[in-house]
Design a protein around this motif. Sequence first.
Motif, PDB file in Angstrom:
ATOM      1  N   THR A  16       0.837  -1.197   0.000  1.00  0.00           N
ATOM      2  CA  THR A  16       0.000   0.000   0.000  1.00  0.00           C
ATOM      3  C   THR A  16       0.873   1.247   0.000  1.00  0.00           C
ATOM      4  O   THR A  16       0.636   2.182  -0.775  1.00  0.00           O
ATOM      5  CB  THR A  16      -0.947   0.002   1.217  1.00  0.00           C
ATOM      6  N   ILE A  26      -5.256   0.984  -2.877  1.00  0.00           N
ATOM      7  CA  ILE A  26      -5.489  -0.375  -2.404  1.00  0.00           C
ATOM      8  C   ILE A  26      -6.767  -0.363  -1.575  1.00  0.00           C
ATOM      9  O   ILE A  26      -6.910   0.447  -0.659  1.00  0.00           O
ATOM     10  CB  ILE A  26      -4.320  -0.879  -1.524  1.00  0.00           C
ATOM     11  N   ILE A  57      -6.676  -1.431  -6.680  1.00  0.00           N
ATOM     12  CA  ILE A  57      -6.332  -2.838  -6.461  1.00  0.00           C
ATOM     13  C   ILE A  57      -7.184  -3.343  -5.316  1.00  0.00           C
ATOM     14  O   ILE A  57      -7.237  -2.727  -4.243  1.00  0.00           O
ATOM     15  CB  ILE A  57      -4.834  -2.986  -6.127  1.00  0.00           C
TER      16      ILE A  57
END
Length: 108
Positions: A16, A26, A57
Amino acid sequence: MFTKDEWTQEELLKNTIELEKEGYKIVLVDTILKPLPNIETITYNPYEMALMDEKTIFVFYCDTGKTTKERLNFYRKKLPNHKCFSLRGGRGYWRPNFQILEEIHKNV
């Protein structure tokens, strides 16, 4: 970091920090309706997640990490423009007070 299907809690926190420097976001995804303490999570909603920026993500978690790892290909088909990972150990191995501390450089 993108070659693995699973990230540990330590990898999640380290990745992250590194990926946010490159413009990625993230997002930890709750698939069991049990938010993790001391970290922001979202509830699994493929429609809303698909609308997020492609530099998002997703890291999915369940109680043990086994179900989300088995369903990873399903999640990837639902979200083809995003990278998806499973949280190793899931909620059971989550340590709420775990932190990544950067080393303090001393002037000598």
